[in-house]
Design a protein around this motif. Structure first.
Motif, PDB file in Angstrom:
ATOM      1  N   ILE A 116       0.688  -1.059   0.032  1.00  0.00           N
ATOM      2  CA  ILE A 116       0.086   0.054   0.073  1.00  0.00           C
ATOM      3  C   ILE A 116       0.880   1.329  -0.028  1.00  0.00           C
ATOM      4  O   ILE A 116       0.515   2.333  -0.350  1.00  0.00           O
ATOM      5  N   THR A 117       2.297   1.141   0.289  1.00  0.00           N
ATOM      6  CA  THR A 117       2.851   2.401   0.240  1.00  0.00           C
ATOM      7  C   THR A 117       3.710   2.532  -0.929  1.00  0.00           C
ATOM      8  O   THR A 117       4.522   3.404  -1.222  1.00  0.00           O
ATOM      9  N   THR A 118       3.485   1.455  -2.002  1.00  0.00           N
ATOM     10  CA  THR A 118       4.212   1.660  -3.172  1.00  0.00           C
ATOM     11  C   THR A 118       3.352   1.487  -4.456  1.00  0.00           C
ATOM     12  O   THR A 118       3.822   1.794  -5.622  1.00  0.00           O
ATOM     13  N   ARG A 119       1.955   1.307  -4.212  1.00  0.00           N
ATOM     14  CA  ARG A 119       1.093   1.033  -5.248  1.00  0.00           C
ATOM     15  C   ARG A 119       0.032   1.996  -5.120  1.00  0.00           C
ATOM     16  O   ARG A 119      -0.552   2.205  -4.049  1.00  0.00           O
ATOM     17  N   THR A 120      -0.771   2.441  -6.427  1.00  0.00           N
ATOM     18  CA  THR A 120      -1.827   3.217  -6.250  1.00  0.00           C
ATOM     19  C   THR A 120      -2.802   2.755  -6.254  1.00  0.00           C
ATOM     20  O   THR A 120      -3.146   1.284  -6.713  1.00  0.00           O
ATOM     21  N   THR A 121      -3.976   3.505  -6.194  1.00  0.00           N
ATOM     22  CA  THR A 121      -5.557   2.973  -6.015  1.00  0.00           C
ATOM     23  C   THR A 121      -5.954   2.462  -7.673  1.00  0.00           C
ATOM     24  O   THR A 121      -5.147   3.030  -8.664  1.00  0.00           O
ATOM     25  N   HIS A 122      -6.960   1.750  -7.861  1.00  0.00           N
ATOM     26  CA  HIS A 122      -7.499   1.505  -9.123  1.00  0.00           C
ATOM     27  C   HIS A 122      -8.375   2.330  -9.610  1.00  0.00           C
ATOM     28  O   HIS A 122      -8.618   2.151 -10.866  1.00  0.00           O
ATOM     29  N   ARG A 123      -8.740   3.346  -8.817  1.00  0.00           N
ATOM     30  CA  ARG A 123      -9.847   4.111  -9.299  1.00  0.00           C
ATOM     31  C   ARG A 123      -9.664   5.627  -8.657  1.00  0.00           C
ATOM     32  O   ARG A 123      -8.805   5.790  -7.889  1.00  0.00           O
ATOM     33  N   PRO A 124     -10.197   6.355  -9.294  1.00  0.00           N
ATOM     34  CA  PRO A 124      -9.843   7.830  -9.284  1.00  0.00           C
ATOM     35  C   PRO A 124     -10.302   8.175  -7.770  1.00  0.00           C
ATOM     36  O   PRO A 124     -11.550   7.750  -7.356  1.00  0.00           O
ATOM     37  N   PRO A 125      -9.695   9.113  -6.679  1.00  0.00           N
ATOM     38  CA  PRO A 125      -8.372   9.736  -7.335  1.00  0.00           C
ATOM     39  C   PRO A 125      -7.277   8.626  -7.085  1.00  0.00           C
ATOM     40  O   PRO A 125      -7.227   7.827  -6.262  1.00  0.00           O
ATOM     41  N   ILE A 126      -6.358   8.819  -8.082  1.00  0.00           N
ATOM     42  CA  ILE A 126      -5.208   8.003  -8.216  1.00  0.00           C
ATOM     43  C   ILE A 126      -4.273   8.662  -7.270  1.00  0.00           C
ATOM     44  O   ILE A 126      -3.604   9.400  -7.366  1.00  0.00           O
ATOM     45  N   VAL A 127      -4.147   7.582  -6.240  1.00  0.00           N
ATOM     46  CA  VAL A 127      -3.217   7.995  -5.073  1.00  0.00           C
ATOM     47  C   VAL A 127      -2.412   6.646  -4.575  1.00  0.00           C
ATOM     48  O   VAL A 127      -3.127   5.704  -4.895  1.00  0.00           O
ATOM     49  N   LEU A 128      -1.495   6.818  -3.683  1.00  0.00           N
ATOM     50  CA  LEU A 128      -0.796   5.659  -3.169  1.00  0.00           C
ATOM     51  C   LEU A 128      -2.177   5.123  -2.127  1.00  0.00           C
ATOM     52  O   LEU A 128      -2.965   6.085  -1.800  1.00  0.00           O
ATOM     53  N   ARG A 129      -2.205   3.676  -2.189  1.00  0.00           N
ATOM     54  CA  ARG A 129      -2.974   2.989  -1.489  1.00  0.00           C
ATOM     55  C   ARG A 129      -3.060   3.454   0.231  1.00  0.00           C
ATOM     56  O   ARG A 129      -4.185   3.678   0.821  1.00  0.00           O
ATOM     57  N   ALA A 130      -1.654   3.680   0.503  1.00  0.00           N
ATOM     58  CA  ALA A 130      -1.861   4.104   1.991  1.00  0.00           C
ATOM     59  C   ALA A 130      -2.544   5.285   2.403  1.00  0.00           C
ATOM     60  O   ALA A 130      -2.965   5.560   3.477  1.00  0.00           O
ATOM     61  N   HIS A 131      -2.865   6.438   1.082  1.00  0.00           N
ATOM     62  CA  HIS A 131      -3.613   7.460   1.556  1.00  0.00           C
ATOM     63  C   HIS A 131      -5.143   7.309   1.193  1.00  0.00           C
ATOM     64  O   HIS A 131      -5.702   8.278   1.360  1.00  0.00           O
ATOM     65  N   ASP A 132      -5.511   6.188   0.821  1.00  0.00           N
ATOM     66  CA  ASP A 132      -6.923   5.852   0.448  1.00  0.00           C
ATOM     67  C   ASP A 132      -7.619   5.370   1.805  1.00  0.00           C
ATOM     68  O   ASP A 132      -7.265   4.660   2.504  1.00  0.00           O
ATOM     69  N   PRO A 133      -8.746   6.197   2.211  1.00  0.00           N
ATOM     70  CA  PRO A 133      -9.576   5.597   3.469  1.00  0.00           C
ATOM     71  C   PRO A 133      -9.896   4.222   3.574  1.00  0.00           C
ATOM     72  O   PRO A 133      -9.645   3.692   4.598  1.00  0.00           O
ATOM     73  N   ASP A 134     -10.187   3.460   2.224  1.00  0.00           N
ATOM     74  CA  ASP A 134     -10.508   2.090   2.491  1.00  0.00           C
ATOM     75  C   ASP A 134      -9.299   1.104   2.804  1.00  0.00           C
ATOM     76  O   ASP A 134      -9.345   0.249   3.721  1.00  0.00           O
ATOM     77  N   TYR A 135      -8.100   1.411   2.170  1.00  0.00           N
ATOM     78  CA  TYR A 135      -7.066   0.669   2.720  1.00  0.00           C
ATOM     79  C   TYR A 135      -6.430   1.002   4.055  1.00  0.00           C
ATOM     80  O   TYR A 135      -6.085   0.074   4.546  1.00  0.00           O
ATOM     81  N   GLN A 136      -6.812   2.256   4.458  1.00  0.00           N
ATOM     82  CA  GLN A 136      -6.320   2.607   5.694  1.00  0.00           C
ATOM     83  C   GLN A 136      -7.138   1.743   6.666  1.00  0.00           C
ATOM     84  O   GLN A 136      -6.660   1.085   7.741  1.00  0.00           O
ATOM     85  N   ARG A 137      -8.421   1.778   6.556  1.00  0.00           N
ATOM     86  CA  ARG A 137      -9.475   0.918   7.165  1.00  0.00           C
ATOM     87  C   ARG A 137      -8.975  -0.630   7.264  1.00  0.00           C
ATOM     88  O   ARG A 137      -9.139  -1.152   8.171  1.00  0.00           O
TER      89      ARG A 137
END
Length: 400
Positions: A257-278
């Motif tokens: 999650i700290t090296t790959r991005t999300t699959h859907r916009p907004p395209i951000v590091l997964r670590a910054h995505d609320p779902d991955y955080q949860r």
């Protein structure tokens, strides 16, 4: 050697095991140089009595070491854990004469299977002749002994026995399961193997050894730890392995999650995505809870031993089943963290052959489907019937 020192060694060695996981699976057990490293680190002597050159560390220290190693390589930790742990049982149940011979080398590695296999025939000269093939003997490649159960050739209840490696042969038959391919869980074969009669305990079942009047080992070593019951102790082995495995999966998940991005916009590091955080937060909470239960259960096991010696409060079947049930629920928390949050959301690239995440999932699935996990269902029922004083119907843990 101190408990802190051996724990620190496990922490330092664990990361080096990650890169060798594929090699370990290929050879179906860890390499000879790893074996020597573990010997030098003192892992094989953790539960061997001081009387025989061991460290006689307590069970909380043991589970910490195993959890650290499992965080690096589950198969390797499994191969270390099971044969090393059984030093405690041998040191508990057998008398001084037997132990003097069995622990002549304090680097004691002793696989064990609880199900009775084959038979034992008295030879008339103070020895027993053993025959039979014992499967799933985790730790067999570097084992010095084997602790098992067999049936008297003349009939009757099972007997518990321990046999040196000179009396059995290991088969090259491991590595074809879904997971734990590198755990060295080979079969061993007795073909007229000979052991002295004092290496055997007639009418004794591994999961229900009578400790009501103490044990030979508790009296010999002056340590209450050597009268504890086996079923809950086996559970402590498995929760240590499970906690370590899923902590390794969380390490890998953080890398993802700290090296790959999300699959859907907004395209951000997964670590910054609320779902991955949860998802990470839920998984870590479950594993941290399981780890806390592991530490507590290990301390409760030690305390139950102490109470029997110091206060006369029997470490009985109900207490054995109660502590085992804690370990089973802890394994469930680890499995839920892995399959519900970590593996499910890691992405298909984490499930390809050779991926660390895939390997941990395969290994942990073997833990969840192991007989030790299934016994948890029987233990839950047995704990209730013991508490209420009801005669259980059908087979239970004491009839395994």
């Amino acid at each position: 050697m101190t408990p802190d020192a051996v724990i620190a060694r496990a922490q330092a060695i664990a990361p080096t095991l990650v890169a060798r996981q594929a090699e370990t699976e290929e050879r179906t057990g860890y390499a000879p140089d790893t074996h020597e490293q573990f010997r030098e680190a003192g892992f094989y002597r953790m539960l061997v009595p001081r009387r025989y050159g061991g460290f006689e560390f307590d069970v909380p220290t043991f589970v910490r070491v195993i959890a650290h190693l499992a965080r690096g390589c589950p198969s390797t930790a499994w191969q270390v854990c099971l044969p090393t742990a059984h030093a405690l049982l041998v040191a508990s149940w057998f008398d001084e004469r037997a132990q003097d011979e069995l622990f002549a080398d304090p680097d004691f590695l002793c696989p064990s299977v609880a199900a009775p296999v084959g038979n034992a025939r008295p030879t008339g000269d103070g020895f027993l002749e053993l025959t039979g093939t014992h499967r799933y003997c985790s730790g067999a490649p570097y084992a010095t002994h084997y602790l098992g159960q067999t049936l008297p050739a003349a009939g009757g209840p099972p007997m518990l026995f321990v046999a040196p490696r000179s009396e059995w042969t290991m088969l090259d038959d491991w590595g074809h399961t879904l997971g734990l391919k590198g755990s060295g869980s080979n079969s061993i074969v007795f073909e007229a193997g000979r052991i002295p009669e004092y290496f055997a305990l007639p009418n004794t079942q591994m999961l229900d050894v009578d400790n009501s009047n103490g044990t030979p080992g508790q009296r010999l070593h002056g340590n209450p730890m050597y009268l504890g019951r086996a079923l809950s102790f086996f559970g402590l082995e498995f929760i240590a392995l499970a906690v370590g495995m899923v902590k390794g999966a969380l390490d890998e998940y953080l890398e993802l999650i700290t090296t790959r991005t999300t699959h859907r916009p907004p395209i951000v590091l997964r670590a910054h995505d609320p779902d991955y955080q949860r998802w990470y937060g839920h998984a870590r909470a479950k594993v941290d809870t399981a780890e806390a239960a592991m530490f507590s259960a290990a301390e409760q096991w030690m305390e139950a031993c102490r109470r029997q010696v110091d206060e006369g409060v029997h470490f009985d079947v109900e207490e054995d089943l109660r502590i085992q049930s804690i370990t089973r629920e802890s394994v469930r928390l680890c499995w839920d963290a892995l399959q519900e949050y970590v593996f499910r959301t890691a992405g298909s690239s984490a499930a390809v052959d050779g991926a660390r995440m895939q390997r941990i999932w395969r290994d942990m699935s073997m833990v969840w489907g192991h007989l030790a996990s299934v016994i948890g269902d029987w233990a839950a029922r047995g704990m209730t019937t013991e508490h209420l004083g009801i005669e259980p119907e059908g087979a239970g843990p004491r009839k395994v």
